[in-house]
Design a protein around this motif. Sequence first.
Motif, PDB file in Angstrom:
ATOM      1  N   GLN A   1       0.824  -1.209   0.000  1.00  0.00           N
ATOM      2  CA  GLN A   1       0.000   0.000   0.000  1.00  0.00           C
ATOM      3  C   GLN A   1       0.856   1.254   0.000  1.00  0.00           C
ATOM      4  OE1 GLN A   1      -2.400  -0.807   3.475  1.00  0.00           O
ATOM      5  NE2 GLN A   1      -4.097  -1.618   2.264  1.00  0.00           N
ATOM      6  N   THR A   2       1.934   1.255   0.751  1.00  0.00           N
ATOM      7  CA  THR A   2       2.827   2.413   0.807  1.00  0.00           C
ATOM      8  C   THR A   2       3.438   2.696  -0.561  1.00  0.00           C
ATOM      9  OG1 THR A   2       3.330   1.994   3.134  1.00  0.00           O
ATOM     10  CG2 THR A   2       4.897   3.365   1.914  1.00  0.00           C
ATOM     11  N   LEU A   3       3.999   1.670  -1.178  1.00  0.00           N
ATOM     12  CA  LEU A   3       4.589   1.833  -2.511  1.00  0.00           C
ATOM     13  C   LEU A   3       3.534   2.279  -3.526  1.00  0.00           C
ATOM     14  CD1 LEU A   3       6.889  -1.308  -2.596  1.00  0.00           C
ATOM     15  CD2 LEU A   3       7.649   1.076  -2.555  1.00  0.00           C
ATOM     16  N   ARG A   4       2.385   1.648  -3.483  1.00  0.00           N
ATOM     17  CA  ARG A   4       1.301   1.956  -4.427  1.00  0.00           C
ATOM     18  C   ARG A   4       0.836   3.399  -4.279  1.00  0.00           C
ATOM     19  NH1 ARG A   4      -3.256   1.479  -6.972  1.00  0.00           N
ATOM     20  NH2 ARG A   4      -4.697  -0.100  -7.369  1.00  0.00           N
ATOM     21  N   GLU A   5       0.683   3.874  -3.050  1.00  0.00           N
ATOM     22  CA  GLU A   5       0.241   5.263  -2.823  1.00  0.00           C
ATOM     23  C   GLU A   5       1.202   6.252  -3.464  1.00  0.00           C
ATOM     24  OE1 GLU A   5      -0.102   5.745   1.416  1.00  0.00           O
ATOM     25  OE2 GLU A   5      -1.815   4.367   1.540  1.00  0.00           O
ATOM     26  N   HIS A   6       2.498   6.016  -3.308  1.00  0.00           N
ATOM     27  CA  HIS A   6       3.491   6.923  -3.885  1.00  0.00           C
ATOM     28  C   HIS A   6       3.459   6.872  -5.413  1.00  0.00           C
ATOM     29  CE1 HIS A   6       5.685   8.391  -0.298  1.00  0.00           C
ATOM     30  NE2 HIS A   6       5.152   7.300   0.242  1.00  0.00           N
ATOM     31  N   VAL A   7       3.332   5.687  -5.971  1.00  0.00           N
ATOM     32  CA  VAL A   7       3.274   5.536  -7.422  1.00  0.00           C
ATOM     33  C   VAL A   7       2.013   6.212  -7.967  1.00  0.00           C
ATOM     34  CG1 VAL A   7       2.988   3.858  -9.308  1.00  0.00           C
ATOM     35  CG2 VAL A   7       4.690   3.454  -7.508  1.00  0.00           C
ATOM     36  N   ILE A   8       0.881   5.966  -7.345  1.00  0.00           N
ATOM     37  CA  ILE A   8      -0.379   6.549  -7.809  1.00  0.00           C
ATOM     38  C   ILE A   8      -0.335   8.069  -7.750  1.00  0.00           C
ATOM     39  CG2 ILE A   8      -2.826   6.826  -7.208  1.00  0.00           C
ATOM     40  CD1 ILE A   8      -2.839   3.808  -6.569  1.00  0.00           C
ATOM     41  N   GLN A   9       0.254   8.601  -6.700  1.00  0.00           N
ATOM     42  CA  GLN A   9       0.343  10.056  -6.557  1.00  0.00           C
ATOM     43  C   GLN A   9       1.089  10.666  -7.750  1.00  0.00           C
ATOM     44  OE1 GLN A   9       2.558  11.335  -3.106  1.00  0.00           O
ATOM     45  NE2 GLN A   9       1.500  13.303  -3.052  1.00  0.00           N
TER      46      GLN A   9
ATOM     47  N   GLN B   1      -2.230  11.699 -15.350  1.00  0.00           N
ATOM     48  CA  GLN B   1      -3.546  11.111 -15.632  1.00  0.00           C
ATOM     49  C   GLN B   1      -3.415   9.682 -16.161  1.00  0.00           C
ATOM     50  OE1 GLN B   1      -5.358  14.048 -18.199  1.00  0.00           O
ATOM     51  NE2 GLN B   1      -5.855  15.360 -16.465  1.00  0.00           N
ATOM     52  N   LEU B   2      -2.578   8.898 -15.455  1.00  0.00           N
ATOM     53  CA  LEU B   2      -2.369   7.498 -15.804  1.00  0.00           C
ATOM     54  C   LEU B   2      -2.695   6.607 -14.618  1.00  0.00           C
ATOM     55  CD1 LEU B   2       1.129   7.715 -17.551  1.00  0.00           C
ATOM     56  CD2 LEU B   2      -1.057   7.273 -18.679  1.00  0.00           C
ATOM     57  N   THR B   3      -3.200   5.416 -14.916  1.00  0.00           N
ATOM     58  CA  THR B   3      -3.384   4.389 -13.897  1.00  0.00           C
ATOM     59  C   THR B   3      -2.141   3.501 -13.887  1.00  0.00           C
ATOM     60  OG1 THR B   3      -4.370   2.788 -15.419  1.00  0.00           O
ATOM     61  CG2 THR B   3      -5.881   4.364 -14.334  1.00  0.00           C
ATOM     62  N   THR B   4      -2.020   2.660 -12.867  1.00  0.00           N
ATOM     63  CA  THR B   4      -0.850   1.786 -12.803  1.00  0.00           C
ATOM     64  C   THR B   4      -0.829   0.786 -13.959  1.00  0.00           C
ATOM     65  OG1 THR B   4      -2.007   0.353 -11.235  1.00  0.00           O
ATOM     66  CG2 THR B   4      -0.501   1.979 -10.310  1.00  0.00           C
TER      67      THR B   4
ATOM     68  N   MET C   1      11.007   6.470  -5.793  1.00  0.00           N
ATOM     69  CA  MET C   1      11.349   5.148  -5.271  1.00  0.00           C
ATOM     70  C   MET C   1      12.673   5.180  -4.532  1.00  0.00           C
ATOM     71  SD  MET C   1       8.926   3.014  -5.787  1.00  0.00           S
ATOM     72  CE  MET C   1       7.760   4.331  -5.608  1.00  0.00           C
ATOM     73  N   SER C   2      13.635   5.969  -5.032  1.00  0.00           N
ATOM     74  CA  SER C   2      14.935   6.023  -4.357  1.00  0.00           C
ATOM     75  C   SER C   2      14.789   6.586  -2.935  1.00  0.00           C
ATOM     76  CB  SER C   2      15.946   6.834  -5.166  1.00  0.00           C
ATOM     77  OG  SER C   2      15.589   8.197  -5.214  1.00  0.00           O
ATOM     78  N   LYS C   3      13.829   7.487  -2.737  1.00  0.00           N
ATOM     79  CA  LYS C   3      13.578   8.009  -1.389  1.00  0.00           C
ATOM     80  C   LYS C   3      13.009   6.907  -0.493  1.00  0.00           C
ATOM     81  CE  LYS C   3      12.365  12.525  -3.232  1.00  0.00           C
ATOM     82  NZ  LYS C   3      11.228  13.419  -3.499  1.00  0.00           N
ATOM     83  N   LEU C   4      12.099   6.118  -1.042  1.00  0.00           N
ATOM     84  CA  LEU C   4      11.474   5.039  -0.265  1.00  0.00           C
ATOM     85  C   LEU C   4      12.453   3.902   0.023  1.00  0.00           C
ATOM     86  CD1 LEU C   4       8.003   4.851  -2.052  1.00  0.00           C
ATOM     87  CD2 LEU C   4       8.486   5.834   0.188  1.00  0.00           C
ATOM     88  N   LEU C   5      13.418   3.718  -0.853  1.00  0.00           N
ATOM     89  CA  LEU C   5      14.364   2.611  -0.717  1.00  0.00           C
ATOM     90  C   LEU C   5      15.662   3.022  -0.031  1.00  0.00           C
ATOM     91  CD1 LEU C   5      13.867   0.988  -4.235  1.00  0.00           C
ATOM     92  CD2 LEU C   5      12.812   0.311  -2.067  1.00  0.00           C
ATOM     93  N   GLU C   6      15.693   4.245   0.485  1.00  0.00           N
ATOM     94  CA  GLU C   6      16.891   4.725   1.170  1.00  0.00           C
ATOM     95  C   GLU C   6      17.232   3.782   2.330  1.00  0.00           C
ATOM     96  OE1 GLU C   6      18.054   8.714   3.558  1.00  0.00           O
ATOM     97  OE2 GLU C   6      17.048   8.998   1.624  1.00  0.00           O
ATOM     98  N   GLY C   7      18.522   3.446   2.431  1.00  0.00           N
ATOM     99  CA  GLY C   7      18.969   2.556   3.498  1.00  0.00           C
ATOM    100  C   GLY C   7      18.914   1.088   3.109  1.00  0.00           C
ATOM    101  N   ILE C   8      18.465   0.806   1.894  1.00  0.00           N
ATOM    102  CA  ILE C   8      18.411  -0.575   1.404  1.00  0.00           C
ATOM    103  C   ILE C   8      19.490  -0.702   0.330  1.00  0.00           C
ATOM    104  CG2 ILE C   8      16.998  -2.349   0.315  1.00  0.00           C
ATOM    105  CD1 ILE C   8      14.522  -0.790   1.349  1.00  0.00           C
TER     106      ILE C   8
END
Length: 146
Positions: free
Chosen positions: A16-24, A30-33, A112-119
Amino acid sequence: MHTTYKSAILQTRGYQTLREHVIQILDKYQLTTVEWSTLGHLYNQPHLRFIDLSKLLGIEAPHVTTLIDQLESKKLVKRQNDPADRRAKQIVLTSQAQSLVPNVETELGLEMSKLLEGITPSEIQTYFKVLETIIKNSNDLKGGEK
């Protein structure tokens, strides 16, 4: 060790976290996943036939037709005759989509790079390998049930 219910909650929250960021980000364009996935496949593999796109996306052919209709109305794809089979149609990106895809990819990559920081890259590769193995095992199980 995670119990099954804790694992399910963790997986759901991560997804859900990843999806929310992608959808935003996709909303800005004006695109869907699924539309974004389609454009990505067509960007990397121009001239896909409907059946090929159906397999890549894991959706039934009638849904691909609806999806392509939506992308055509946005002037992002067009249909053309398949030179190898006059009965078949190929889907290709328009010039508008050809320039859009790299822009969206860059913006999503930064997010995504912000979300994956530290990995570490190795950990990310392991994560993808685990997901691919789960999908393969599921497909094997489904094949064994026939």
